[in-house]
Design an enzyme around this catalytic site. Structure first.
Site, short mmCIF file in Angstrom:
data_model
loop_
_atom_site.label_atom_id
_atom_site.label_comp_id
_atom_site.label_asym_id
_atom_site.label_seq_id
_atom_site.Cartn_x
_atom_site.Cartn_y
_atom_site.Cartn_z
NE ARG A 58 23.03 24.11 7.29
CZ ARG A 58 22.24 24.15 8.21
NH1 ARG A 58 21.44 25.11 8.73
NH2 ARG A 58 21.68 22.85 8.38
CE1 TYR A 167 21.43 17.00 0.63
CE2 TYR A 167 21.20 15.30 2.22
CZ TYR A 167 21.46 16.79 2.24
OH TYR A 167 21.82 17.40 3.19
CG ASP A 247 18.56 24.36 15.65
OD1 ASP A 247 17.60 23.87 15.66
OD2 ASP A 247 19.66 23.75 15.36
#
Length: 350
Positions: A58, A167, A247
Site C-alpha cells: 500500500r 502473498y 470507503d
C-alpha cells in the site's frame, strides 16, 4: 495504473503472482491452484482479464500516486487536516478545518474512510457495525522464513471460523500475512492497533508451518490486530456539490482485497464525469449512478467470502471446497473466467 501513467513505478515495486491458490489451513492441502503465469512465461492473467495481476505494498502504491500528483500545477497536499464544518450554496462548497483555515471550491469529495466526516454531514451520525471478525496483519522479510516462506502466489488458507491470506511484496522480498478470526468480543476499529504474538499463535494453533512461521517471525512491534467494521450500503453518495468516494461511500471488507482498487476506480469515474459534463451536480449524480452497482456487487462478494472461507464442519467444507477442487483440476480457465467480472472490468475504457 497504465492510464494514470504510473505503470513503470508499479511494475518496479510490485510482484506478479504465479497463481491464485486455496489451501486448507491446518494441513496445507491444496484445494486448487489456478495459474496466472504459464510455465512458458505467458501472462495468462493478462490474456484473460486484459491486464496483468500484481500485488503491491500500500505504501508503494500511495508513493506512486503521489509522485504523479505533486508535479501537477495548482495541486497541493495538506496532511493532518481535520474537517469541522461543511457548507454549500448553489454554486460553491466551503470547508472549515480545526486549525481555523477555510477553503472554497466547485465541489467537495469526501474520501475520508469508514468514519467519514463528510458522510456524517450528508447522512447523519451512525455507528459502524462490528462484523464479528478481527484481522491479524504482519509483513515479514522472506529471508527470515526459510523453507516455510509462502510461495509467490495469491493464497487463501481456509479453516473453521478463520482464514489466512499470504502473498509477496516488493519484488518478492517481503511476505504479507493477513489472518482473520471470528470473535464475539468487539474492539476499537484502529488500523494501528497492535496485538500480542501469543494471542495470534493461539488463534492459529495447529495451522500449517507457513502460517505459524509468519507469526513467529513478525516483529513484536509490527504485528497488528485490526477489528473489522462495516456499514450498510448507502442509497445515495451525493448531495448537491458534495460526493463520497472509496470507503466513505462503500466500506469494503478485505475478503476480496478490493478496497483500494474500488477507490481508484471511483476516482477515475468521478474525474471523467466532471471533465465531460458542465453541470457539477449532474456530473456527481452520473458518477454515483455509474459506480453504485459495481461497488455494491464487490461489497456483497466480500461479505460472502467471509462465510465461504470459514466453514466449520467437515460436511460444509466438503460441500464448498469439493466443487472448487474439481473445477481447479479440470477447468482452471473456468475459475479465471468466473473472476472476469471483478478483474476484467476497465473503468478507463470509453
Amino acid at each position: 495504473f497504465c492510464a494514470l501513467g504510473i505503470a513503470d513505478r508499479i511494475t518496479y515495486d510490485a510482484v506478479q503472482p504465479t497463481a491464485i491458490e486455496i489451501k486448507m489451513g491446518r494441513s496445507g492441502r491444496s484445494v486448487f491452484s489456478v495459474p496466472l503465469v504459464s510455465g512458458a512465461g505467458t501472462d495468462v492473467a493478462a490474456q484473460t482479464w486484459g491486464a496483468p495481476y500484481f500485488h503491491i505494498h500500500r505504501a508503494d502504491y500511495i508513493a506512486a500516486l503521489r509522485g504523479a500528483l505533486e508535479p501537477l500545477a495548482n495541486v497541493s497536499v495538506k496532511l493532518g487536516a481535520v474537517v469541522t464544518t461543511i457548507a454549500q450554496t448553489a454554486h460553491t462548497v466551503s470547508v472549515g478545518f480545526a486549525d481555523g483555515t477555510q477553503y472554497s471550491g466547485d465541489l467537495l469529495i469526501g474520501a475520508d474512510g469508514l468514519n467519514s466526516t463528510v458522510r456524517t454531514w450528508m447522512h447523519g451520525a451512525d455507528a459502524p457495525r462490528f462484523t464479528g471478525n478481527i484481522a491479524w496483519r504482519a509483513v515479514v522479510p522472506v529471508e527470515a522464513l526459510g523453507d516455510d516462506a509462502p510461495a509467490a502466489t495469491a493464497c487463501a488458507w481456509m479453516g473453521a471460523g478463520r482464514h489466512a491470506v499470504t502473498y509477496r511484496l516488493r519484488g518478492g522480498t517481503l511476505a504479507n500475512f493477513v489472518g482473520v478470526v471470528e470473535t464475539e468480543t468487539p474492539s476499537a476499529e484502529d488500523w494501528h492497533a497492535r496485538g500480542s504474538k501469543a494471542d495470534a499463535l493461539a488463534d492459529f494453533a495447529g495451522w500449517h508451518p507457513t502460517i505459524t512461521g509468519l507469526i513467529k517471525a513478525a516483529p513484536e512491534d509490527a504485528l497488528y490486530r485490526w477489528a473489522l467494521y462495516d456499514r450498510a450500503p448507502l442509497p445515495t453518495w451525493t448531495r448537491g456539490r458534495v460526493t463520497l468516494l472509496g470507503d466513505a461511500a462503500h466500506p469494503m471488507l478485505p475478503f476480496l482485497a478490493q478496497g483500494a482498487a474500488m477507490a481508484v476506480e471511483d476516482a477515475w469515474a468521478l474525474a471523467n464525469a466532471i471533465t465531460r459534463m458542465d453541470d457539477v451536480d449532474a456530473a456527481l449524480r452520473h458518477y454515483q449512478d455509474e459506480r453504485l452497482p459495481r461497488t455494491a456487487r464487490v461489497q456483497a462478494g466480500s461479505r460472502a467470502n467471509a462465510k465461504t472461507f470459514h466453514k466449520r464442519t467437515r460436511l460444509s467444507q466438503l460441500a464448498t471446497y469439493g466443487p472448487m477442487w474439481v473445477a481447479g483440476g479440470l477447468a482452471p480457465s473456468l475459475i479465471r473466467r468466473r473472476l472476469s467480472w471483478l478483474y476484467g472490468a476497465d473503468v478507463t475504457r470509453d
